[in-house]
Design a protein around this motif. Structure first.
Motif, PDB file in Angstrom:
ATOM      1  N   ASP A 377     107.310  67.966  56.256  1.00  0.00           N
ATOM      2  CA  ASP A 377     108.433  67.247  55.659  1.00  0.00           C
ATOM      3  C   ASP A 377     108.526  67.523  54.160  1.00  0.00           C
ATOM      4  OD1 ASP A 377     110.566  65.216  55.838  1.00  0.00           O
ATOM      5  OD2 ASP A 377     109.222  64.044  54.561  1.00  0.00           O
ATOM      6  N   LYS A 378     107.368  67.565  53.496  1.00  0.00           N
ATOM      7  CA  LYS A 378     107.359  67.845  52.059  1.00  0.00           C
ATOM      8  C   LYS A 378     107.843  69.261  51.777  1.00  0.00           C
ATOM      9  CE  LYS A 378     105.779  63.785  51.158  1.00  0.00           C
ATOM     10  NZ  LYS A 378     106.748  62.777  50.689  1.00  0.00           N
ATOM     11  N   LEU A 379     107.502  70.181  52.658  1.00  0.00           N
ATOM     12  CA  LEU A 379     107.954  71.563  52.490  1.00  0.00           C
ATOM     13  C   LEU A 379     109.476  71.654  52.586  1.00  0.00           C
ATOM     14  CD1 LEU A 379     107.202  74.528  52.114  1.00  0.00           C
ATOM     15  CD2 LEU A 379     106.994  74.725  54.606  1.00  0.00           C
ATOM     16  N   ARG A 380     110.057  70.908  53.502  1.00  0.00           N
ATOM     17  CA  ARG A 380     111.513  70.889  53.612  1.00  0.00           C
ATOM     18  C   ARG A 380     112.149  70.346  52.333  1.00  0.00           C
ATOM     19  NH1 ARG A 380     110.444  69.409  59.026  1.00  0.00           N
ATOM     20  NH2 ARG A 380     110.459  67.190  58.483  1.00  0.00           N
ATOM     21  N   GLN A 381     111.527  69.327  51.744  1.00  0.00           N
ATOM     22  CA  GLN A 381     112.055  68.765  50.502  1.00  0.00           C
ATOM     23  C   GLN A 381     111.972  69.776  49.359  1.00  0.00           C
ATOM     24  OE1 GLN A 381     110.274  64.939  49.618  1.00  0.00           O
ATOM     25  NE2 GLN A 381     110.392  64.272  51.754  1.00  0.00           N
ATOM     26  N   ILE A 382     110.877  70.523  49.314  1.00  0.00           N
ATOM     27  CA  ILE A 382     110.727  71.551  48.270  1.00  0.00           C
ATOM     28  C   ILE A 382     111.764  72.649  48.462  1.00  0.00           C
ATOM     29  CG2 ILE A 382     109.185  73.338  47.359  1.00  0.00           C
ATOM     30  CD1 ILE A 382     106.846  71.454  48.047  1.00  0.00           C
ATOM     31  N   ASN A 383     112.029  73.027  49.704  1.00  0.00           N
ATOM     32  CA  ASN A 383     113.060  74.034  49.984  1.00  0.00           C
ATOM     33  C   ASN A 383     114.431  73.569  49.499  1.00  0.00           C
ATOM     34  OD1 ASN A 383     111.861  76.345  51.131  1.00  0.00           O
ATOM     35  ND2 ASN A 383     111.495  75.246  53.038  1.00  0.00           N
ATOM     36  N   LEU A 389     121.537  74.931  43.753  1.00  0.00           N
ATOM     37  CA  LEU A 389     122.102  75.641  42.601  1.00  0.00           C
ATOM     38  C   LEU A 389     122.628  74.664  41.552  1.00  0.00           C
ATOM     39  CD1 LEU A 389     124.086  78.468  44.439  1.00  0.00           C
ATOM     40  CD2 LEU A 389     121.894  78.667  43.247  1.00  0.00           C
ATOM     41  N   GLU A 390     123.256  73.555  42.024  1.00  0.00           N
ATOM     42  CA  GLU A 390     123.800  72.573  41.088  1.00  0.00           C
ATOM     43  C   GLU A 390     122.708  72.004  40.175  1.00  0.00           C
ATOM     44  OE1 GLU A 390     124.153  72.498  44.305  1.00  0.00           O
ATOM     45  OE2 GLU A 390     126.311  72.645  44.764  1.00  0.00           O
ATOM     46  N   LEU A 391     121.522  71.726  40.756  1.00  0.00           N
ATOM     47  CA  LEU A 391     120.421  71.173  39.975  1.00  0.00           C
ATOM     48  C   LEU A 391     119.968  72.139  38.895  1.00  0.00           C
ATOM     49  CD1 LEU A 391     118.140  69.119  39.432  1.00  0.00           C
ATOM     50  CD2 LEU A 391     116.810  70.310  41.191  1.00  0.00           C
ATOM     51  N   TRP A 392     119.745  73.389  39.279  1.00  0.00           N
ATOM     52  CA  TRP A 392     119.212  74.355  38.314  1.00  0.00           C
ATOM     53  C   TRP A 392     120.247  74.705  37.243  1.00  0.00           C
ATOM     54  CZ3 TRP A 392     114.297  74.312  38.318  1.00  0.00           C
ATOM     55  CH2 TRP A 392     113.589  74.089  39.502  1.00  0.00           C
ATOM     56  N   ASN A 393     121.529  74.754  37.630  1.00  0.00           N
ATOM     57  CA  ASN A 393     122.574  74.988  36.626  1.00  0.00           C
ATOM     58  C   ASN A 393     122.642  73.836  35.633  1.00  0.00           C
ATOM     59  OD1 ASN A 393     123.334  77.424  37.740  1.00  0.00           O
ATOM     60  ND2 ASN A 393     124.919  76.516  39.046  1.00  0.00           N
ATOM     61  N   TYR A 394     122.530  72.605  36.145  1.00  0.00           N
ATOM     62  CA  TYR A 394     122.540  71.436  35.273  1.00  0.00           C
ATOM     63  C   TYR A 394     121.342  71.460  34.325  1.00  0.00           C
ATOM     64  CZ  TYR A 394     122.294  66.570  33.776  1.00  0.00           C
ATOM     65  OH  TYR A 394     122.217  65.434  33.025  1.00  0.00           O
ATOM     66  N   SER A 402     113.968  77.088  28.796  1.00  0.00           N
ATOM     67  CA  SER A 402     114.342  77.809  30.010  1.00  0.00           C
ATOM     68  C   SER A 402     113.675  77.150  31.220  1.00  0.00           C
ATOM     69  CB  SER A 402     113.912  79.280  29.906  1.00  0.00           C
ATOM     70  OG  SER A 402     114.142  79.927  31.132  1.00  0.00           O
ATOM     71  N   VAL A 403     114.423  77.091  32.317  1.00  0.00           N
ATOM     72  CA  VAL A 403     113.906  76.452  33.532  1.00  0.00           C
ATOM     73  C   VAL A 403     113.401  77.484  34.544  1.00  0.00           C
ATOM     74  CG1 VAL A 403     115.396  74.459  33.255  1.00  0.00           C
ATOM     75  CG2 VAL A 403     116.209  76.400  34.599  1.00  0.00           C
ATOM     76  N   TYR A 404     113.527  78.780  34.173  1.00  0.00           N
ATOM     77  CA  TYR A 404     113.135  79.800  35.153  1.00  0.00           C
ATOM     78  C   TYR A 404     111.636  79.775  35.444  1.00  0.00           C
ATOM     79  CZ  TYR A 404     117.796  81.713  34.679  1.00  0.00           C
ATOM     80  OH  TYR A 404     119.153  81.868  34.691  1.00  0.00           O
ATOM     81  N   LYS A 405     110.810  79.499  34.426  1.00  0.00           N
ATOM     82  CA  LYS A 405     109.366  79.443  34.627  1.00  0.00           C
ATOM     83  C   LYS A 405     109.006  78.301  35.587  1.00  0.00           C
ATOM     84  CE  LYS A 405     105.060  80.575  33.646  1.00  0.00           C
ATOM     85  NZ  LYS A 405     104.358  79.587  34.470  1.00  0.00           N
ATOM     86  N   LEU A 406     109.676  77.148  35.370  1.00  0.00           N
ATOM     87  CA  LEU A 406     109.442  76.005  36.250  1.00  0.00           C
ATOM     88  C   LEU A 406     109.814  76.349  37.684  1.00  0.00           C
ATOM     89  CD1 LEU A 406     108.841  73.008  36.785  1.00  0.00           C
ATOM     90  CD2 LEU A 406     111.187  72.493  36.077  1.00  0.00           C
ATOM     91  N   LYS A 407     110.965  76.980  37.845  1.00  0.00           N
ATOM     92  CA  LYS A 407     111.406  77.342  39.191  1.00  0.00           C
ATOM     93  C   LYS A 407     110.437  78.335  39.835  1.00  0.00           C
ATOM     94  CE  LYS A 407     115.467  78.793  41.799  1.00  0.00           C
ATOM     95  NZ  LYS A 407     116.863  79.245  41.738  1.00  0.00           N
ATOM     96  N   GLU A 408     109.961  79.281  39.064  1.00  0.00           N
ATOM     97  CA  GLU A 408     109.003  80.272  39.586  1.00  0.00           C
ATOM     98  C   GLU A 408     107.723  79.589  40.056  1.00  0.00           C
ATOM     99  OE1 GLU A 408     108.306  83.181  36.614  1.00  0.00           O
ATOM    100  OE2 GLU A 408     110.266  84.144  36.842  1.00  0.00           O
ATOM    101  N   ASP A 409     107.249  78.617  39.278  1.00  0.00           N
ATOM    102  CA  ASP A 409     106.022  77.900  39.651  1.00  0.00           C
ATOM    103  C   ASP A 409     106.217  77.131  40.954  1.00  0.00           C
ATOM    104  OD1 ASP A 409     104.796  78.861  37.417  1.00  0.00           O
ATOM    105  OD2 ASP A 409     105.108  77.049  36.210  1.00  0.00           O
ATOM    106  N   ILE A 410     107.399  76.499  41.086  1.00  0.00           N
ATOM    107  CA  ILE A 410     107.668  75.741  42.309  1.00  0.00           C
ATOM    108  C   ILE A 410     107.748  76.671  43.513  1.00  0.00           C
ATOM    109  CG2 ILE A 410     109.382  74.282  43.482  1.00  0.00           C
ATOM    110  CD1 ILE A 410     110.069  73.108  40.740  1.00  0.00           C
ATOM    111  N   VAL A 411     108.402  77.815  43.333  1.00  0.00           N
ATOM    112  CA  VAL A 411     108.511  78.787  44.436  1.00  0.00           C
ATOM    113  C   VAL A 411     107.130  79.319  44.822  1.00  0.00           C
ATOM    114  CG1 VAL A 411     109.391  81.072  45.067  1.00  0.00           C
ATOM    115  CG2 VAL A 411     110.880  79.445  43.873  1.00  0.00           C
ATOM    116  N   HIS A 412     106.299  79.576  43.811  1.00  0.00           N
ATOM    117  CA  HIS A 412     104.940  80.060  44.085  1.00  0.00           C
ATOM    118  C   HIS A 412     104.133  79.021  44.876  1.00  0.00           C
ATOM    119  CE1 HIS A 412     101.200  82.227  43.566  1.00  0.00           C
ATOM    120  NE2 HIS A 412     100.648  81.152  42.981  1.00  0.00           N
TER     121      HIS A 412
END
Length: 701
Positions: A377-383, A389-394, A402-412
């Motif tokens: 269930d937590k994995l689905r929430q992370i996905n 896109l709306e969240l990251w654009n905001y 920059s939020v790209y590093k944060l996004k990369e860490d979450i994806v990793h």
């Protein structure tokens, strides 16, 4: 609606003006470009009858005779009706003033004014604001005349208009009717054409304008400030003039008021009409009240559910959806049964049997890993998070970093979690297969040897069920108690929303829309004794699936009550008043509003203090038609238009006119409105006088 300018000079004042030559052509252009309906010629201490007649004969508008007069410390325009008597009076007054040789400073006294201007009580007196001292005392000095305040700008107009103790303000041009003038502000038509006053009346006759000027509400600087009139054509071919504002329709029973309303409904777009039909306000009071209560309940209940969302989601997921904690037996019963089975096993089991010598026969199964479903269930929430896109654009727009590093860490992290889950799921599948093989082996051994399997119990799982059942019961015991969720103010009342336990099983069934099943026994046995989890089990057993949005209502009742400002439940009449106020508030969005005899169940105090002002408020943006037989509503409403319905020779007829003009007409016949109005409101003058005597007798003690 008429547009007027009652301050125009056609001859210069020898003491203060530069010489100018009158131009009829200029005056004609001024009237045409300004779209004037009526003017007054007001030369300073002077009236020229020959020039006035020339103007009157050539202009395409009403022309009234007048004079700008020096009256003590005042500068005042005196305007009369255009008839022979008043023109002669102004001629004689002009000669008297010339004989007095007033010059540029002196003014006549009020006593001289009353002597010279014989019919002054029927004149319009416009005292110039800024040039007249003690202007507030005008009404006491000349109270029998219509006294107005002449202003020089829109700002001053508004200033006087807003002062309740000041007379009606008017803005006039003070123009010089000439082609050439040393002071261009006095003959520049482009500038002067915005220095006139709009008057709410049906025509430009003197008395129509006179009566309208008595009321500030009938005077404005723009047409938008006032109400206009238009014709309604009814089925019998007759036209009835009505106001774009507030219309009062009166008449005896059977005189054609309802017929007139039906014609209105035929002529207007249904989507632009709001109707409060006769007796509807009383009949629909409960419906409207229920609607408002439902709105309040939904608002407060939504917030309350949001406050406890995690707890309710847990109950639904584990007691309804998966049913993993909703045990048929209690913790103690389950444990007792296990011990009984264990004792029975030892009595029947022979330790020397072949079965007990086989290791796999005594082997226990692998316990499922509950954490896997949670991590899934937590994995689905992370996905969902990484794919938004709306969240990251905001985040990119509204944060400095920059939020790209944060996004990369979450994806990793997500990839690591996916890999871990993949391995754990594979292990679970292996465990399930081993458990299945083990079960098959144990079943074969039991069938061949007759030796029963050793009773099994997952004490941790059992205790977990017991623990969460107890926690849920504690939670429900805490919240299933009487509590005020919120109070909202609506009009002069308030709606209080309360949460409370069910008192009767019928309340529970109605709230949860359960009709064909009797819940009396579980309600008395479990709900009333606050054994809520056991009650939930009984409900689920009886009806099967329970929708998530219905879960809370199984345990709690939500009610709303309408109260006065003093927390007293409203009466039947107050309910009607409340629902009527809400309906009229809703009506403000419509172009046309019909209110047919709204007085049912209302007392006169409410009509005077609440209903009348609300109807007037609605008419500011909508065309409103009010039918009434109530004298308080009719006499105090002060409508823009009065419409009198009559039945004559088996046909309906209607007379209408500005209420404050005191005249009604059908286009051919014009009569005073007082008789018909008092007949409708008071059943005639005799009844009116008789009631007055009774009231006076009651006061005489």
């Amino acid at each position: 609606m008429e547009k007027i300018d009652f301050h125009i000079h056609t001859q210069p004042d020898i003491f203060k003006d530069n010489e100018f030559k009158f131009s009829l052509d200029w005056l004609e252009r001024y009237v045409k470009q300004s779209r004037l309906d009526a003017i007054a010629v007001t030369n300073h201490n002077l009236f020229d009858i020959d020039q006035f007649n020339e103007i009157d004969n050539n202009l395409n508008c009403k022309v009234f005779p007048g004079m700008e007069l020096s009256l003590e410390n005042y500068h005042v325009q005196v305007i009369y009706d255009n008839d022979k008597i008043h023109k002669n009076e102004l001629m004689h007054a002009s000669q008297r003033l010339q004989d007095l040789n007033l010059g540029d400073r002196r003014g006549i006294s009020i006593s001289q004014f009353k002597e010279i201007f014989v019919d002054w009580k029927n004149s319009i007196l416009v005292f110039e604001f800024g040039k007249s001292n003690n202007i507030k005392n005008i009404s006491t000095e000349l109270s029998d005349a219509l006294c107005l305040v002449g202003v020089s700008s829109p700002h001053k107009f508004n200033k006087v208009y807003l002062q309740k103790d000041m007379p009606t303000p008017v803005l006039f041009s003070d123009a010089h009717a000439t082609k050439n003038n040393s002071d261009v502000t006095r003959n520049n038509i482009n500038k002067l054409m915005f220095k006139q006053t709009f008057v709410e009346c049906d025509d430009s006759r003197y008395m129509s304008i006179y009566n309208a000027l008595k009321n500030k509400s009938c005077v404005g600087l723009t047409s938008n400030m006032l109400k206009d009139s238009f014709n309604i054509k009814i089925d019998n071919g007759k036209n009835v003039k009505v106001s774009t504002g507030l219309n009062l329709i009166i008449g005896n029973r059977g005189s054609g008021k309802t017929y007139f309303l039906k014609n209105i409904k035929k002529l207007v777009d249904e989507s632009e009409l709001f109707e409060i039909a006769q007796f509807q306000s009383a009949e629909k009071a409960n419906d409207i009240l229920d609607t408002e209560k439902t709105k309040a309940i939904n608002t407060e209940f939504k917030q309350w559910k949001s406050d406890y969302k995690d707890q309710w989601d847990f109950i639904y997921d584990n007691f309804i959806k998966n049913d993993q904690f909703l045990m048929k037996e209690s913790f103690v019963e389950k444990l007792d049964n296990y011990l009984d089975n264990l004792r029975s096993y030892h009595k029947r089991n022979n330790n020397n049997s072949i079965a007990n010598k086989i290791v796999l026969f005594k082997e226990t199964k692998f316990v499922p890993n509950d954490l896997i479903s949670i991590l899934d269930d937590k994995l689905r929430q992370i996905n969902n998070l990484t794919n938004s896109l709306e969240l990251w654009n905001y985040m990119e727009i509204n944060t400095n970093n920059s939020v790209y590093k944060l996004k990369e860490d979450i994806v990793h992290f997500k990839l690591l979690l996916e890999e871990k889950l993949k391995n754990d799921k594979l292990k679970e599948k292996i465990k399930e297969k081993v458990n299945s093989i083990l079960q098959s082996i144990q079943n074969v051994i039991t069938s061949q040897t007759g030796v029963p399997l050793i009773p099994k119990i997952n004490i941790l799982s059992l205790y977990k069920r017991y623990y969460f059942t107890k926690k849920v019961n504690m939670f429900l015991n805490k919240i299933v108690n009487k509590k005020t969720l919120g109070v909202s103010n609506v009009d002069i009342y308030k709606i209080k929303v309360n949460l409370l336990p069910y008192e009767k099983v019928t309340e529970f069934k109605k709230s949860c829309s359960l009709k064909n099943i009797s819940f009396q026994e579980p309600f008395n046995k479990f709900y009333k004794k606050k054994q809520y989890v056991q009650f939930l089990k009984e409900i689920k057993t009886s009806i099967g699936d329970i929708p998530r949005d219905s879960l809370e209502k199984i345990f709690i009742n939500i009610k709303a009550e309408l109260l006065t400002s003093d927390d007293i439940p409203v009466s039947g009449g107050e309910k009607v008043g409340f629902s009527l106020m809400l309906a009229l508030e809703e009506a403000k969005d419509k172009q046309y509003v019909i209110v047919d005899e709204p007085e049912a169940s209302l007392d006169n105090k409410f009509i005077k203090e609440r209903l009348i002002s609300k109807l007037q408020e609605v008419s500011e943006k909508s065309t409103v038609f009010v039918v009434t037989h109530n004298s308080t509503l009719g006499s105090l409403l002060c409508p823009n238009y009065l419409i009198v319905a009559k039945r004559e020779h088996n046909d309906y007829s209607y007379l209408s006119g500005g209420f404050k003009q005191k005249k009604i007409s059908n286009g051919n016949l014009e009569i005073p409105s007082d008789k018909d109005f008092i007949n409708a409101m008071e059943a005639g003058f005799d009844t009116y006088r008789e009631k007055g005597k009774i009231y006076e007798n009651l006061r005489d003690h």
